[in-house]
Design a protein around this motif. Sequence first.
Motif, PDB file in Angstrom:
ATOM      1  N   ALA A   1       0.817  -1.211   0.000  1.00  0.00           N
ATOM      2  CA  ALA A   1       0.000   0.000   0.000  1.00  0.00           C
ATOM      3  C   ALA A   1       0.852   1.262   0.000  1.00  0.00           C
ATOM      4  O   ALA A   1       0.340   2.353  -0.207  1.00  0.00           O
ATOM      5  CB  ALA A   1      -0.943   0.002   1.200  1.00  0.00           C
ATOM      6  N   ALA A   2       2.154   1.134   0.184  1.00  0.00           N
ATOM      7  CA  ALA A   2       3.039   2.306   0.188  1.00  0.00           C
ATOM      8  C   ALA A   2       3.110   2.972  -1.181  1.00  0.00           C
ATOM      9  O   ALA A   2       3.594   4.090  -1.297  1.00  0.00           O
ATOM     10  CB  ALA A   2       4.445   1.908   0.640  1.00  0.00           C
ATOM     11  N   HIS A   3       2.611   2.311  -2.225  1.00  0.00           N
ATOM     12  CA  HIS A   3       2.651   2.917  -3.558  1.00  0.00           C
ATOM     13  C   HIS A   3       1.931   4.256  -3.584  1.00  0.00           C
ATOM     14  O   HIS A   3       2.223   5.100  -4.430  1.00  0.00           O
ATOM     15  CB  HIS A   3       2.051   1.982  -4.612  1.00  0.00           C
ATOM     16  CG  HIS A   3       0.559   1.928  -4.613  1.00  0.00           C
ATOM     17  ND1 HIS A   3      -0.141   1.111  -3.760  1.00  0.00           N
ATOM     18  CD2 HIS A   3      -0.354   2.601  -5.334  1.00  0.00           C
ATOM     19  CE1 HIS A   3      -1.429   1.288  -3.962  1.00  0.00           C
ATOM     20  NE2 HIS A   3      -1.590   2.191  -4.921  1.00  0.00           N
ATOM     21  N   ALA A   4       1.020   4.483  -2.655  1.00  0.00           N
ATOM     22  CA  ALA A   4       0.253   5.725  -2.634  1.00  0.00           C
ATOM     23  C   ALA A   4       0.873   6.798  -1.733  1.00  0.00           C
ATOM     24  O   ALA A   4       0.348   7.900  -1.647  1.00  0.00           O
ATOM     25  CB  ALA A   4      -1.176   5.438  -2.180  1.00  0.00           C
ATOM     26  N   GLN A   5       1.979   6.504  -1.070  1.00  0.00           N
ATOM     27  CA  GLN A   5       2.618   7.476  -0.190  1.00  0.00           C
ATOM     28  C   GLN A   5       3.350   8.548  -0.991  1.00  0.00           C
ATOM     29  O   GLN A   5       3.797   8.303  -2.097  1.00  0.00           O
ATOM     30  CB  GLN A   5       3.632   6.799   0.723  1.00  0.00           C
ATOM     31  CG  GLN A   5       3.033   5.866   1.727  1.00  0.00           C
ATOM     32  CD  GLN A   5       4.111   5.191   2.565  1.00  0.00           C
ATOM     33  OE1 GLN A   5       5.303   5.353   2.322  1.00  0.00           O
ATOM     34  NE2 GLN A   5       3.687   4.427   3.548  1.00  0.00           N
ATOM     35  N   LEU A   6       3.478   9.712  -0.394  1.00  0.00           N
ATOM     36  CA  LEU A   6       4.281  10.783  -0.980  1.00  0.00           C
ATOM     37  C   LEU A   6       5.659  10.730  -0.341  1.00  0.00           C
ATOM     38  O   LEU A   6       5.814  10.948   0.857  1.00  0.00           O
ATOM     39  CB  LEU A   6       3.645  12.149  -0.725  1.00  0.00           C
ATOM     40  CG  LEU A   6       4.483  13.348  -1.175  1.00  0.00           C
ATOM     41  CD1 LEU A   6       4.708  13.319  -2.684  1.00  0.00           C
ATOM     42  CD2 LEU A   6       3.826  14.645  -0.749  1.00  0.00           C
ATOM     43  N   GLN A   7       6.653  10.386  -1.118  1.00  0.00           N
ATOM     44  CA  GLN A   7       8.034  10.359  -0.651  1.00  0.00           C
ATOM     45  C   GLN A   7       8.867  11.100  -1.681  1.00  0.00           C
ATOM     46  O   GLN A   7       9.038  10.645  -2.797  1.00  0.00           O
ATOM     47  CB  GLN A   7       8.523   8.920  -0.477  1.00  0.00           C
ATOM     48  CG  GLN A   7       7.793   8.177   0.622  1.00  0.00           C
ATOM     49  CD  GLN A   7       8.368   6.791   0.856  1.00  0.00           C
ATOM     50  OE1 GLN A   7       9.415   6.428   0.342  1.00  0.00           O
ATOM     51  NE2 GLN A   7       7.667   6.005   1.644  1.00  0.00           N
ATOM     52  N   LEU A   8       9.376  12.235  -1.298  1.00  0.00           N
ATOM     53  CA  LEU A   8      10.051  13.119  -2.247  1.00  0.00           C
ATOM     54  C   LEU A   8      11.418  12.618  -2.704  1.00  0.00           C
ATOM     55  O   LEU A   8      11.933  13.084  -3.719  1.00  0.00           O
ATOM     56  CB  LEU A   8      10.164  14.522  -1.643  1.00  0.00           C
ATOM     57  CG  LEU A   8       8.813  15.175  -1.306  1.00  0.00           C
ATOM     58  CD1 LEU A   8       9.034  16.520  -0.667  1.00  0.00           C
ATOM     59  CD2 LEU A   8       7.958  15.304  -2.550  1.00  0.00           C
ATOM     60  N   ASP A   9      12.011  11.665  -2.008  1.00  0.00           N
ATOM     61  CA  ASP A   9      13.324  11.165  -2.405  1.00  0.00           C
ATOM     62  C   ASP A   9      13.308  10.492  -3.770  1.00  0.00           C
ATOM     63  O   ASP A   9      14.325  10.404  -4.439  1.00  0.00           O
ATOM     64  CB  ASP A   9      13.888  10.217  -1.356  1.00  0.00           C
ATOM     65  CG  ASP A   9      13.043   8.964  -1.175  1.00  0.00           C
ATOM     66  OD1 ASP A   9      11.805   9.091  -1.147  1.00  0.00           O
ATOM     67  OD2 ASP A   9      13.621   7.878  -1.065  1.00  0.00           O
ATOM     68  N   VAL A  10      12.139  10.030  -4.213  1.00  0.00           N
ATOM     69  CA  VAL A  10      12.053   9.360  -5.507  1.00  0.00           C
ATOM     70  C   VAL A  10      12.469  10.296  -6.644  1.00  0.00           C
ATOM     71  O   VAL A  10      13.055   9.863  -7.634  1.00  0.00           O
ATOM     72  CB  VAL A  10      10.644   8.767  -5.739  1.00  0.00           C
ATOM     73  CG1 VAL A  10       9.620   9.848  -5.975  1.00  0.00           C
ATOM     74  CG2 VAL A  10      10.670   7.786  -6.897  1.00  0.00           C
ATOM     75  N   TYR A  11      12.215  11.583  -6.498  1.00  0.00           N
ATOM     76  CA  TYR A  11      12.609  12.533  -7.545  1.00  0.00           C
ATOM     77  C   TYR A  11      14.132  12.585  -7.683  1.00  0.00           C
ATOM     78  O   TYR A  11      14.662  12.585  -8.791  1.00  0.00           O
ATOM     79  CB  TYR A  11      12.063  13.930  -7.242  1.00  0.00           C
ATOM     80  CG  TYR A  11      10.565  14.007  -7.342  1.00  0.00           C
ATOM     81  CD1 TYR A  11       9.938  14.090  -8.577  1.00  0.00           C
ATOM     82  CD2 TYR A  11       9.781  13.981  -6.196  1.00  0.00           C
ATOM     83  CE1 TYR A  11       8.561  14.150  -8.675  1.00  0.00           C
ATOM     84  CE2 TYR A  11       8.396  14.046  -6.288  1.00  0.00           C
ATOM     85  CZ  TYR A  11       7.796  14.126  -7.516  1.00  0.00           C
ATOM     86  OH  TYR A  11       6.434  14.186  -7.616  1.00  0.00           O
ATOM     87  N   GLY A  12      14.832  12.624  -6.580  1.00  0.00           N
ATOM     88  CA  GLY A  12      16.293  12.643  -6.615  1.00  0.00           C
ATOM     89  C   GLY A  12      16.868  11.368  -7.204  1.00  0.00           C
ATOM     90  O   GLY A  12      17.827  11.406  -7.979  1.00  0.00           O
ATOM     91  N   GLU A  13      16.296  10.234  -6.841  1.00  0.00           N
ATOM     92  CA  GLU A  13      16.767   8.949  -7.375  1.00  0.00           C
ATOM     93  C   GLU A  13      16.574   8.893  -8.884  1.00  0.00           C
ATOM     94  O   GLU A  13      17.436   8.408  -9.618  1.00  0.00           O
ATOM     95  CB  GLU A  13      16.033   7.784  -6.700  1.00  0.00           C
ATOM     96  CG  GLU A  13      16.304   7.651  -5.224  1.00  0.00           C
ATOM     97  CD  GLU A  13      17.753   7.324  -4.913  1.00  0.00           C
ATOM     98  OE1 GLU A  13      18.439   6.712  -5.760  1.00  0.00           O
ATOM     99  OE2 GLU A  13      18.200   7.673  -3.812  1.00  0.00           O
ATOM    100  N   LEU A  14      15.448   9.378  -9.346  1.00  0.00           N
ATOM    101  CA  LEU A  14      15.165   9.376 -10.779  1.00  0.00           C
ATOM    102  C   LEU A  14      16.129  10.290 -11.528  1.00  0.00           C
ATOM    103  O   LEU A  14      16.712   9.901 -12.551  1.00  0.00           O
ATOM    104  CB  LEU A  14      13.722   9.824 -11.023  1.00  0.00           C
ATOM    105  CG  LEU A  14      13.257   9.832 -12.469  1.00  0.00           C
ATOM    106  CD1 LEU A  14      13.323   8.423 -13.044  1.00  0.00           C
ATOM    107  CD2 LEU A  14      11.854  10.379 -12.558  1.00  0.00           C
ATOM    108  N   ILE A  15      16.334  11.489 -11.034  1.00  0.00           N
ATOM    109  CA  ILE A  15      17.263  12.426 -11.673  1.00  0.00           C
ATOM    110  C   ILE A  15      18.679  11.857 -11.672  1.00  0.00           C
ATOM    111  O   ILE A  15      19.399  11.954 -12.670  1.00  0.00           O
ATOM    112  CB  ILE A  15      17.203  13.796 -10.970  1.00  0.00           C
ATOM    113  CG1 ILE A  15      15.853  14.449 -11.259  1.00  0.00           C
ATOM    114  CG2 ILE A  15      18.342  14.696 -11.417  1.00  0.00           C
ATOM    115  CD1 ILE A  15      15.558  15.655 -10.396  1.00  0.00           C
TER     116      ILE A  15
END
Length: 89
Positions: A61-75
């Motif tokens: 269910a964590a797929h719906a959480q807002l975690q801003l670190d994903v943006y840094g990992e993607l970049i």
Amino acid sequence: MNSGYTEEASAWYNWLLRAVAGSPADMQIMYGIMGQRRLLEWEAGWLLVMKARNRVRIGNAAHAQLQLDVYGELIDAFHTVAHGEAGAR
């Protein structure tokens, strides 16, 4: 890529591009291996963990959480591919 797994790295990169396509607001912290966005969590009531009363959960269910670190990992991933720095760390 530096380890010689260029085909696998290319396949992962193409998967990542497809998974995060669309609006940045729709980006998630995780996806299914086929790019699924809805990773519903449910209990497999017929399975018990180590003879306890804890149930086995399927999905996340964590797929719906807002975690801003994903943006840094993607970049970081795209920067690494664009500048040929794979394995530099």
